[in-house]
Design an enzyme around this catalytic site. Structure first.
Site, PDB file in Angstrom:
ATOM      1  N   ALA A   1     -82.092 -36.534  40.817  1.00  0.00           N
ATOM      2  CA  ALA A   1     -81.991 -35.302  39.402  1.00  0.00           C
ATOM      3  C   ALA A   1     -81.728 -34.357  40.654  1.00  0.00           C
ATOM      4  CB  ALA A   1     -82.476 -35.354  38.738  1.00  0.00           C
ATOM      5  N   ASP A   2     -81.163 -32.879  39.682  1.00  0.00           N
ATOM      6  CA  ASP A   2     -81.178 -31.940  40.338  1.00  0.00           C
ATOM      7  C   ASP A   2     -80.759 -30.444  39.286  1.00  0.00           C
ATOM      8  OD1 ASP A   2     -81.185 -30.139  42.794  1.00  0.00           O
ATOM      9  OD2 ASP A   2     -79.221 -28.809  41.910  1.00  0.00           O
TER      10      ASP A   2
END
Length: 210
Positions: free
Chosen positions: A86-87
């Protein structure tokens, strides 16, 4: 979102979270999955081309992190796993705001964000540990409006230490909740992991949240 036929899949027996973020760990734990969860923190270069859109940034970095975590799995570990990367970024008027470099940078970001609407983008990638053809990536966007803040308020918030490892220099799940006026969209997206999106993506790998 990239989808694929999982009729041939064997059951996933482990979830790997490619993140050192305690917030993302807590969110994954809140799903109450029956699978064991392994935490890996891959070291990746998060620099991106200047012409990338916010969607490209978060989706490609999420995918990069998930793929990097796949390479860290030992050969003798259970390879029938799904890896989640995730970012998250904050965007104001086209400026992408990641984590602040220092307190001065945190002050600059918060001063710009106060009294303004901005967007928070989170990208999520799911990849199979043993089958490189099985990858899915998507994103969510939430609009956030921050309250008007005085310089002293900003400095006191920075002094708490909370902004220093957060995109946009604030944490909506912490003291930062007191400086947010309203949101339009997924709250967990602002925290850093949109759970509704993640649950849909895990279902593509045969992992049902409930």
């Amino acid at each position: 979102m990239v989808a694929y036929d999982h009729k041939k899949d064997t059951a996933v027996r482990r979830l790997v979270l490619a993140s050192s973020s305690p917030r993302r760990r807590e969110l994954v734990a809140s799903l109450g999955l029956s699978l064991p969860v392994l935490i890996l923190s891959p070291d990746v270069d998060e620099s991106t081309p200047p012409d990338w859109t916010p969607v490209q940034i978060v989706e490609q970095l999420a995918l990069l992190k998930a793929r990097a975590a796949r390479s860290l799995l030992a050969e003798d570990e259970d390879r029938n796993a799904v890896i989640v990367g995730a970012d998250t970024i904050v965007v104001l008027g086209g400026e992408v705001m990641g984590k602040p470099k220092d307190e001065s940078d945190a002050f600059r970001m918060l001063n710009l964000l106060q009294s303004q609407d901005h967007e928070v983008y989170s990208g999520v990638a799911c990849v199979h540990a043993d089958d490189k053809s099985r990858e899915a990536v998507s994103h969510r966007m939430t609009r956030v409006r921050m309250k008007p803040l005085g310089a002293d308020q900003i400095r006191r918030y920075i002094a708490s230490g909370e902004p220093m490892d957060k995109a946009g220099s604030y944490a909506i799940q912490g003291l930062g909740a007191t400086i947010v006026e309203r949101i339009d969209g997924c709250y967990f997206n602002v925290v850093g992991l949109p759970l509704s999106l993640l649950s849909d993506m895990l279902a593509e790998f045969g992992v049902e949240v409930f």
